[in-house]
Structures are given as structure tokens and as C-alpha cells.
Design a protein around this motif. Sequence first.
Motif, PDB file in Angstrom:
ATOM      1  N   UNK A  50       0.786  -1.187  -0.101  1.00 16.44           N
ATOM      2  CA  UNK A  50       0.148  -0.119   0.149  1.00 16.44           C
ATOM      3  C   UNK A  50       0.800   1.358  -0.022  1.00 16.44           C
ATOM      4  N   UNK A  51       1.717   1.526   1.056  1.00 14.16           N
ATOM      5  CA  UNK A  51       2.582   2.688   0.987  1.00 14.16           C
ATOM      6  C   UNK A  51       3.325   2.808  -0.408  1.00 14.16           C
ATOM      7  N   UNK A  52       3.944   1.592  -0.657  1.00 13.20           N
ATOM      8  CA  UNK A  52       5.039   1.606  -1.844  1.00 13.20           C
ATOM      9  C   UNK A  52       4.000   2.045  -2.956  1.00 13.20           C
ATOM     10  N   UNK A  53       2.794   1.420  -3.278  1.00 16.53           N
ATOM     11  CA  UNK A  53       1.732   2.137  -4.315  1.00 16.53           C
ATOM     12  C   UNK A  53       1.636   3.326  -4.490  1.00 16.53           C
ATOM     13  N   UNK A  54       1.351   3.962  -3.166  1.00 16.28           N
ATOM     14  CA  UNK A  54       1.133   5.461  -3.102  1.00 16.28           C
ATOM     15  C   UNK A  54       2.665   6.363  -3.422  1.00 16.28           C
ATOM     16  N   UNK A  55       3.550   5.755  -2.874  1.00 21.16           N
ATOM     17  CA  UNK A  55       4.779   6.443  -3.222  1.00 21.16           C
ATOM     18  C   UNK A  55       5.094   6.402  -4.835  1.00 21.16           C
ATOM     19  N   UNK A  56       5.009   5.151  -5.290  1.00 15.28           N
ATOM     20  CA  UNK A  56       5.382   5.191  -6.684  1.00 15.28           C
ATOM     21  C   UNK A  56       4.373   5.780  -7.513  1.00 15.28           C
ATOM     22  N   UNK A  76       0.633  16.173  -3.086  1.00 12.61           N
ATOM     23  CA  UNK A  76       1.301  15.041  -3.326  1.00 12.61           C
ATOM     24  C   UNK A  76       2.325  14.655  -2.429  1.00 12.61           C
ATOM     25  N   UNK A  77       3.407  15.489  -2.387  1.00 15.31           N
ATOM     26  CA  UNK A  77       4.585  15.458  -1.748  1.00 15.31           C
ATOM     27  C   UNK A  77       4.225  15.031  -0.024  1.00 15.31           C
ATOM     28  N   UNK A  78       3.267  15.778   0.394  1.00 13.17           N
ATOM     29  CA  UNK A  78       2.929  15.379   1.816  1.00 13.17           C
ATOM     30  C   UNK A  78       2.500  13.800   1.909  1.00 13.17           C
ATOM     31  N   UNK A  79       1.547  13.259   0.801  1.00  5.48           N
ATOM     32  CA  UNK A  79       1.398  11.917   0.987  1.00  5.48           C
ATOM     33  C   UNK A  79       2.546  11.090   0.826  1.00  5.48           C
ATOM     34  N   UNK A  80       3.409  11.222  -0.157  1.00  3.41           N
ATOM     35  CA  UNK A  80       4.553  10.465  -0.296  1.00  3.41           C
ATOM     36  C   UNK A  80       5.582  10.509   1.065  1.00  3.41           C
ATOM     37  N   UNK A  81       5.498  11.792   1.898  1.00  3.90           N
ATOM     38  CA  UNK A  81       6.062  11.671   3.127  1.00  3.90           C
ATOM     39  C   UNK A  81       5.425  11.086   4.119  1.00  3.90           C
ATOM     40  N   UNK A  82       4.009  11.109   4.322  1.00  3.92           N
ATOM     41  CA  UNK A  82       3.339  10.407   5.121  1.00  3.92           C
ATOM     42  C   UNK A  82       3.497   8.924   5.071  1.00  3.92           C
TER      43      UNK A  82
END
Length: 471
Positions: A254-260, A280-286
Amino acid sequence: MKLNSITVKLGGTILILFLIVLFPLIYTIDQLFSSYFYSQKMEQIDFFATKYSETITDVNDKESYHMFEMISELNNVDLFIFNNKGVILNSTGLLNFKEGKSVGEIIKNPIMNKQHLSIEYNDSKTSQTYLISGEPILINNRVSGGLIVVSNMESINTSIAHMRSWLMISVIGSLLIAIGFTFFISRKLSAPLLKMVHATREIATGPLKTGLSITSNDEIGTLAKAINELGRELEDFRSNRREFFANISHELRTPISYIKGYSHVLKNSLYRNEEEKKQYLDIINDEATRLTTLINDLFELSKMEEGRLELNIEALDITNIVISSINKVNLKANEKKIKIISDLPITTPLFHTDGYRLEQVLINLLENAIRYSDDGRAIMVKVTNDQNYLYVSIVDQGVGIPENDLPYIFQRFYRVEKSRTRVAGGTGLGLAIVKNIIDLLSGHIEVQSVSGAGTTFKITFPLKESGDEDE
């Protein structure tokens, strides 16, 4: 049946032990009976020699020997009398003891010294053995000669031969019974072992849950129960491992999918404005932070379960740890306008614990309470103690936990409502870490909850050195 099977080995061992006991016993019985026959015969001829020597008043009076032939026939013995010079005066004709011959010194000397004579005599010509008993003939307290009673060993040897025949029959019968009994017992004793061998082979090849129906209360029964428990534990381990890999792969995916996904958007400038870019950067950071937290929790939980977590045990005041924990989570509580109320005694006894790990437990429980409480609610932290124990309670007014889920909340990745937990940001490892730390600190944790009304976690520590065994 294989020669190297447990049945053959066990049966052979029992049979060998039986033979080790049997043969010395048979030898002892043989010697006892042989000695008994010998002593009985010797006592008999000793009695005749003593009795009849007392009836003779004159060794030279041959008229007093008229009873000898009858006595010899009735008692199956031979007799002869010799004078004080060792010359045989009367004889029933046995061996070389004929009238007119002289007796040997081995017979004469004890008699002339007023001694009783009891010896075995071997005839070199016939190779037969005889028992000889003799008594001196005393007239006016002077030795006038001697009376000798001679018994052939043939009757004794016949009795011993019969006895040995019966002993041999008994030995053969005992061996046959022992072989049958040994086979039965060895099969009986080895059957559970063979069942356990079959069960362990099944465990090794696939099916882990075994059904050994061995109910004895000895070591065999204990081993069977242990194998059954091992099978269940391995089955549980396999299920947990399967579930763990499924959970961890999902949690990582799940986080890898978001980050990717969002990094792809940023890389290709697919955002409309800077505000959307920042979002989007905040989502990647979270998600990166969540991924780091998950990996750290997994690493720490692994160390705890393997017993590799080092504890720093020292005497501490629980109130200081509680206050510090509340201060660290107040920021999150304030974001949801949740008030944390502490009910702490003025003084509490010092107790031995690891302050950092205990604070980690309290922060984890407080963050859970904040995470699953609605805005504007309150959380109560209460500390009490008695002479033997210290109690810490954390009470929230959150969503609560359904009763059916309570037994499983301390398992890794167990979630009551997976979607809600994921939105709240939990990893599913927090309570598992809490339980392991409290166990390491020699404490106990219990939970009470009403769905929709709130949850209470109560931690109990003994007022002694916690976690000594893990220091």
C-alpha cells in the motif's frame, strides 16, 4: 518384522535380562538341592554310625555282628569294623574293605583320636564316589576300634539327575513362556512409539495436525501429548506465517503503491498547481514515514520474540513516566481536542523497570486511545497500588472493541476494522509490541471494552524487580 526394529530390540533386551536372572537362579537351585541331598545322606549315615557303634561292647565278639547284614540291606549302606590296630574284623564286603585287611591312615587316625569321621571316598578302580562316616568304639573310655558306614553316591546322583531333569523342563517352559510374554510386552510397549514415528513422519511430510490417541500417564503419554501439541503449534505457526506474509506484503504494497504513483505524477509534472504538488509530496512523506514505522516495529517485535531485546532495569517512580508519556502525546490529543486526565497518587513506591520501554508502552496505548476516540472526548490515566502490585489504567471513550475480537487484539497485524485502522494510520503491530514488552517486564495486561462506549487497558506490575530474567 525387521531385526533392527524397536520391537525386536526391546523384546531382545527383556529376554536377555530374563536369562541373566534365570541362569544364576537355576544354578543356585541346583547347588541348593545337591547340597541338600548330600547333607541328608551324610546325616543319615552319621546317625547309623553313632547309633550302632554304641551297641558294640567287644570288637572281637563276632556274635554281636549278626545284625550287620540286615542293617546294611535295610538302610542301603555297607558297614565294617576294625580293631585298634586297623585290621578289619567284619565287613559287608564293599570295595577293598575285606576282613583281615588293614584300613588306611585317613580312616584309622581320626577314629583312634576319638574323632568323628566324615569323608568322600573315590574308588580308583570303579571311578565311583562313596560317603564314609565313622565313629570310634569306646570300651571303658578306651578306643577298641571303629565302626565305618559306607554309602554309595548312586542314589544321591540319581536324585540330583531327576531334579536337574525337572529343572531343565522348567527352564525350557519358562523360556517359551518368556519368549511369548516378551513378544507381547515388546509389541505393547513399542506400539505407541511406532505410532509416534508415523505421526512425526506425517508432520515432516505435510499434515501437521496429528491425532495420537495415547492416553497413558507415563513418559510415553507425555511424549505423545508433546507431539500432538507440536503438531498444533506447527500448524498454528504455518497459518500465522502465511497470514503474516499476506499481511506484511499488503502493508508494504500500500505505501509503496502510493509512493510510486504520486512520484510518477510529480516526475511527469501531472499536477495542476503548486498546492496540488505539495499535497502529493505530503502523501509521499506520510507513506514513507508509515513504511519506516512498520519496518521499525517489525524489527523490534522480532527482537522481543527472540529474547534479544536488552532492558535497562532501574528503580523508578511510575508517576514521572506517566507524566512524560502524556506530555509526548498531548500534541496529537490537542489536534482532536481530546483531553487527557491523569489521576496520580501523591507518592508511589519505586519499582524496578525499564523506563524507556514502559514509556513506549504507555505512549502506544495513549496513541491508540487518541486514534480511535472521536473529537472532544476524554482519556483517563490512573495509577494505584497496594502492598504487592502497581496498577496503571488507561480508559478512553472511543469506538470500543467488539467482544469477539478481544482475545486476538494482541496478535500481530490483527485489526478489528481494517479499513478504519488503515485510515487512522496504525500498523497492526502496536498492541503486539505492548504485550511483549509487558511480559518482558514481568507485568500483565488485560483489556475490557464495550463496542461504542470505550476501552480500558489495565497493566499490573509486581512491586519487585521487573524483568530480572531479561537483564
